[in-house]
Design a protein around this motif. Structure first.
Motif, PDB file in Angstrom:
ATOM      1  N   ASP A 137       0.852  -1.240   0.151  1.00  0.00           N
ATOM      2  CA  ASP A 137       0.075  -0.078  -0.020  1.00  0.00           C
ATOM      3  C   ASP A 137       1.062   1.350   0.063  1.00  0.00           C
ATOM      4  O   ASP A 137       1.435   1.411   1.001  1.00  0.00           O
ATOM      5  N   PRO A 138       0.839   2.026  -1.178  1.00  0.00           N
ATOM      6  CA  PRO A 138       1.637   3.159  -1.078  1.00  0.00           C
ATOM      7  C   PRO A 138       1.577   4.300   0.011  1.00  0.00           C
ATOM      8  O   PRO A 138       2.303   5.039   0.251  1.00  0.00           O
ATOM      9  N   THR A 139       0.172   4.158   0.359  1.00  0.00           N
ATOM     10  CA  THR A 139      -0.189   5.131   1.557  1.00  0.00           C
ATOM     11  C   THR A 139       0.553   4.801   3.002  1.00  0.00           C
ATOM     12  O   THR A 139       0.504   5.413   3.819  1.00  0.00           O
ATOM     13  N   LYS A 140       1.173   3.524   2.993  1.00  0.00           N
ATOM     14  CA  LYS A 140       1.712   2.757   4.228  1.00  0.00           C
ATOM     15  C   LYS A 140       3.195   2.579   3.898  1.00  0.00           C
ATOM     16  O   LYS A 140       3.734   2.475   4.997  1.00  0.00           O
ATOM     17  N   GLU A 141       3.688   2.315   2.699  1.00  0.00           N
ATOM     18  CA  GLU A 141       5.023   2.027   2.615  1.00  0.00           C
ATOM     19  C   GLU A 141       5.421   2.886   1.464  1.00  0.00           C
ATOM     20  O   GLU A 141       5.021   3.128   0.294  1.00  0.00           O
ATOM     21  N   ASP A 142       6.631   3.506   1.705  1.00  0.00           N
ATOM     22  CA  ASP A 142       7.084   4.284   0.583  1.00  0.00           C
ATOM     23  C   ASP A 142       8.550   3.840   0.112  1.00  0.00           C
ATOM     24  O   ASP A 142       9.198   4.685  -0.488  1.00  0.00           O
ATOM     25  N   GLU A 143       9.258   2.886   0.716  1.00  0.00           N
ATOM     26  CA  GLU A 143      10.398   2.078   0.173  1.00  0.00           C
ATOM     27  C   GLU A 143      10.352   1.178  -0.811  1.00  0.00           C
ATOM     28  O   GLU A 143       9.619   0.058  -0.690  1.00  0.00           O
ATOM     29  N   GLY A 144      10.567   1.514  -1.919  1.00  0.00           N
ATOM     30  CA  GLY A 144      10.626   0.484  -3.046  1.00  0.00           C
ATOM     31  C   GLY A 144      11.115  -0.888  -2.777  1.00  0.00           C
ATOM     32  O   GLY A 144      10.739  -2.000  -3.081  1.00  0.00           O
TER      33      GLY A 144
END
Length: 277
Positions: free
Chosen positions: A80-87
Motif C-alpha cells: 500500500d503506497p499510503t503505508k509504504e514508501d520504500e521500493g
C-alpha cells in the motif's frame, strides 16, 4: 533497536530460506515475530521481515496455512503506497506473495494476486525477487488447475519475462527455466488454448470462442517468437515468426534480430513482414 531487529530477521529468514522444509518446525515461533517486525519504523527491518513472511509462509506447511490471513494482510500493508514508501520493501512484498503462490497455489486469492505480480515486473529495487515472481507465474500457467486464471495474461507474462531478462538480474537457472517455459508454450499451441477454454465456466467458454481468443492466440504466438529470440534461440524464433502469418510479428522480430547483429535473418523477416530493406 530497529537495526538489531533487522539483523536478527535477516539471519532467521535466510536460515529458513536455506533449510527449506527442514525448518518448518520453527515457523510457529517465527511468524509472530515477522508479522510484528514487518510494521517496524525501520525500513530495513520491514524489508527483512517481509522477506521472512514469504519464506516462513512458503515452508511453514499447515502452520502457515492456518496463519495465511494475517500473513496476507501484513504483506498487503507493505504494498500500500499510503503505508509504504520504500521500493525495496515493496519488492520484497511481491517476492513474498510469489513464494506463497509457489507453495500454496489455489489456496490463495490468485485472481487478485497474479495480475498484481505481473504488473509489478520487473522489480528494480530488489531484482533478486524477480526470480520467485516469474517462477510463480510460470507455475500457475503450467498447472491445470490454475491455468485458466493465467489465460488472459500469457502475452503480458511473455513481456514480463522479456523485461526481466533485460535487467540481467536473473541467475542462469531461472533463465533456463524461462527458455523451457517459452518452448513449452510454443509446443502447446492451439491445444493449450483449447484446454484453457474448456476449463472455463460455460458462459465464459462461449465468450471465449469469439474472435478475442483468436487475437489472444496470435498475440501469444508473437510473444513466444520475440521471447525465443531474446533468449538466444535465433533459428527457433525465426521459425515461429515465419509460421505465424503475422506481418507485424515478423517486423518486430526482424528489429530484434538487427539488435542481435543477425542481418541475414532480419532481412528474411523484414521481407516476410512486407517491409523489404
Amino acid at each position: 533497536t530497529g537495526s538489531t531487529q533487522a539483523m536478527a530477521m535477516a539471519i532467521l529468514a535466510e536460515t529458513v530460506h536455506q533449510l527449506e522444509g527442514a525448518a518448518a518446525i520453527y515457523v510457529q515461533q517465527l511468524l509472530p515475530l515477522a508479522l510484528r517486525c514487518s510494521a517496524s519504523e525501520d525500513a530495513t527491518c520491514r524489508q527483512n521481515s517481509t522477506f521472512g513472511l514469504g519464506v516462513f509462509g512458503q515452508w511453514g506447511g499447515a502452520i502457515a496455512i492456518a496463519q495465511m490471513q494475517p500473513i496476507l494482510s501484513a504483506i498487503q500493508a507493505r504494498l500500500d503506497p499510503t503505508k509504504e514508501d520504500e521500493g525495496s520493501v515493496r519488492d520484497n512484498a511481491y517476492g513474498a506473495l510469489a513464494r506463497l503462490v509457489l507453495a500454496h497455489g489455489a489456496a490463495l486469492p490468485l485472481p487478485s494476486i497474479l495480475p498484481a505480480l505481473l504488473a509489478a515486473l520487473p522489480l528494480e529495487e530488489d531484482p533478486g525477487e524477480n526470480a520467485p515472481a516469474l517462477r510463480a507465474l510460470m507455475k500457475c500457467t503450467h498447472g491445470e488447475g490454475t491455468r485458466p486464471l493465467m489465460a488472459a495474461h500469457v502475452p503480458a507474462l511473455l513481456v514480463a519475462i522479456a523485461r526481466c531478462v533485460g535487467t540481467d538480474a536473473l541467475e542462469a537457472s531461472v533463465l533456463d527455466e524461462a527458455r523451457q517455459f517459452v518452448a513449452w508454450l510454443h509446443s502447446q499451441g492451439a491445444a493449450q488454448l483449447e484446454g484453457i477454454v474448456m476449463a472455463m465456466a460455460e458462459e465464459e467458454r462461449k465468450a471465449a470462442r469469439s474472435a478475442a481468443i483468436q487475437k489472444q492466440a496470435k498475440a501469444c504466438r508473437a510473444g513466444v517468437a520475440r521471447m525465443t529470440l531474446r533468449l538466444g534461440d535465433v533459428s527457433r524464433g525465426v521459425q515461429i515468426a515465419m509460421e505465424g502469418d503475422d506481418p507485424q510479428c515478423c517486423r518486430d522480430c526482424a528489429a530484434i534480430l538487427e539488435g542481435l547483429k543477425q542481418s541475414a535473418d532480419a532481412a528474411r523477416l523484414y521481407e516476410e513482414g512486407g517491409q523489404p530493406e
